[in-house]
Design an enzyme around this catalytic site. Sequence first.
Site, PDB file in Angstrom:
ATOM      1  N   ARG A 119     -34.017 -72.932 -20.511  1.00  0.00           N
ATOM      2  CA  ARG A 119     -33.432 -71.690 -21.012  1.00  0.00           C
ATOM      3  C   ARG A 119     -33.627 -71.592 -22.515  1.00  0.00           C
ATOM      4  O   ARG A 119     -33.651 -72.583 -23.221  1.00  0.00           O
ATOM      5  CB  ARG A 119     -31.932 -71.674 -20.645  1.00  0.00           C
ATOM      6  CG  ARG A 119     -31.301 -70.329 -20.894  1.00  0.00           C
ATOM      7  CD  ARG A 119     -30.394 -69.913 -19.745  1.00  0.00           C
ATOM      8  NE  ARG A 119     -29.976 -68.532 -19.938  1.00  0.00           N
ATOM      9  CZ  ARG A 119     -28.819 -68.198 -20.479  1.00  0.00           C
ATOM     10  NH1 ARG A 119     -27.999 -69.123 -20.898  1.00  0.00           N
ATOM     11  NH2 ARG A 119     -28.490 -66.933 -20.614  1.00  0.00           N
ATOM     12  N   LYS A 184     -25.786 -80.635 -15.524  1.00  0.00           N
ATOM     13  CA  LYS A 184     -26.927 -79.858 -15.030  1.00  0.00           C
ATOM     14  C   LYS A 184     -27.837 -80.700 -14.139  1.00  0.00           C
ATOM     15  O   LYS A 184     -28.358 -81.726 -14.553  1.00  0.00           O
ATOM     16  CB  LYS A 184     -27.728 -79.301 -16.210  1.00  0.00           C
ATOM     17  CG  LYS A 184     -28.858 -78.381 -15.791  1.00  0.00           C
ATOM     18  CD  LYS A 184     -29.401 -77.626 -16.975  1.00  0.00           C
ATOM     19  CE  LYS A 184     -30.614 -76.783 -16.629  1.00  0.00           C
ATOM     20  NZ  LYS A 184     -31.025 -75.914 -17.737  1.00  0.00           N
ATOM     21  N   ARG A 319     -20.207 -71.285 -21.499  1.00  0.00           N
ATOM     22  CA  ARG A 319     -19.812 -72.661 -21.819  1.00  0.00           C
ATOM     23  C   ARG A 319     -18.387 -72.908 -21.329  1.00  0.00           C
ATOM     24  O   ARG A 319     -17.548 -72.001 -21.360  1.00  0.00           O
ATOM     25  CB  ARG A 319     -19.804 -72.874 -23.352  1.00  0.00           C
ATOM     26  CG  ARG A 319     -21.168 -72.739 -23.996  1.00  0.00           C
ATOM     27  CD  ARG A 319     -21.939 -74.057 -23.888  1.00  0.00           C
ATOM     28  NE  ARG A 319     -23.153 -74.013 -24.697  1.00  0.00           N
ATOM     29  CZ  ARG A 319     -24.317 -73.548 -24.299  1.00  0.00           C
ATOM     30  NH1 ARG A 319     -24.424 -73.061 -23.075  1.00  0.00           N
ATOM     31  NH2 ARG A 319     -25.374 -73.579 -25.073  1.00  0.00           N
TER      32      ARG A 319
END
Length: 325
Positions: A119, A184, A319
């Site tokens: 990203r 992740k 976040r």
Amino acid sequence: MSELTPLRQQLLTLLADGQFHSGEQLGEQLAVSRAAVGKHIQAVKALGLEIYSVSGKGYKLAVPLQLLDQERLSRELAPGRVDLVPVIGSTNQHWMASLAELNNGDICVAECQTAGRGRRGRTWISPFGGQLIMSMYWRLEQGMAAAMGLSLVVGIAAVEALEAQGFAGVELKWPNDLYLNGRKLAGILVEMSGTAGGPCQLVIGMGLNLLLPQTEQARITQPWAELTDIGPVVDRNGLVIALSRQLQLSLELFEQEGIAAFREQWNRLDYFNGKPVRVLMGEQEIHGTARGIDAQGALLLELEDGEIKRFLGGEISLRGERPRS
């Protein structure tokens, strides 16, 4: 990044079992000198592989390799096209350059990427054989506007494919990450080409961490997870096949019913649903509680005064709320 020559590919095939192989034995099998074997070992290590070299024993991969199998993938995903390029710049770019020749469901897979992107243009760390790296082509006749929320559908399909293979507990982060225990596990990158009013051509890329070598782990700058945290990956090719099939089924449903058909599944799998979060938009930071997605795939954020704000893609970063001291 080293080139994977046919000889080096052969060397990796010999080492894939994770056992010790002497330099002399490898030299005989590859028809090169022992010194040449040493040089090729160094080149292969540059692909992000951990190889032990022990005097009197030879060479051994730190972790056995399950190499991708072009023949099996092509057979089980027929009549779709499968391009296996072991070392590639980017599977997405490979397909973006081939749009005119592709059909729905065609995939490109690689053992490692040298120019993969995460990203916001971040480099995607991609050690050889340590991930599932795949891009799929899809054409949406309804055009670009109909692609809204597509990365959410891809995430759901990936979690369903993993669950069917026995990997439970994977969650989703809006709009394009797979999470495991708050870290992740995979990233999704959807790229599109098309003109207003015409069909939209999509390349859907995914990088899923399976088992990352120790040497590569230190290069990752954010909390990450690997699939082996859940259990051993016994069939990497089977995982590619399962993911491809589930993705095709989900994209067909998405074409017919849109993102609304997936809203309930997303809200069930959403890691941040009900949690305090920060939404970053450039310099602006908005605090609230994540409330899943709406029927268009927009992120819903409940502010402190109870107001619900919607956010669609773009330059938004989600976040977890930092604990206040």
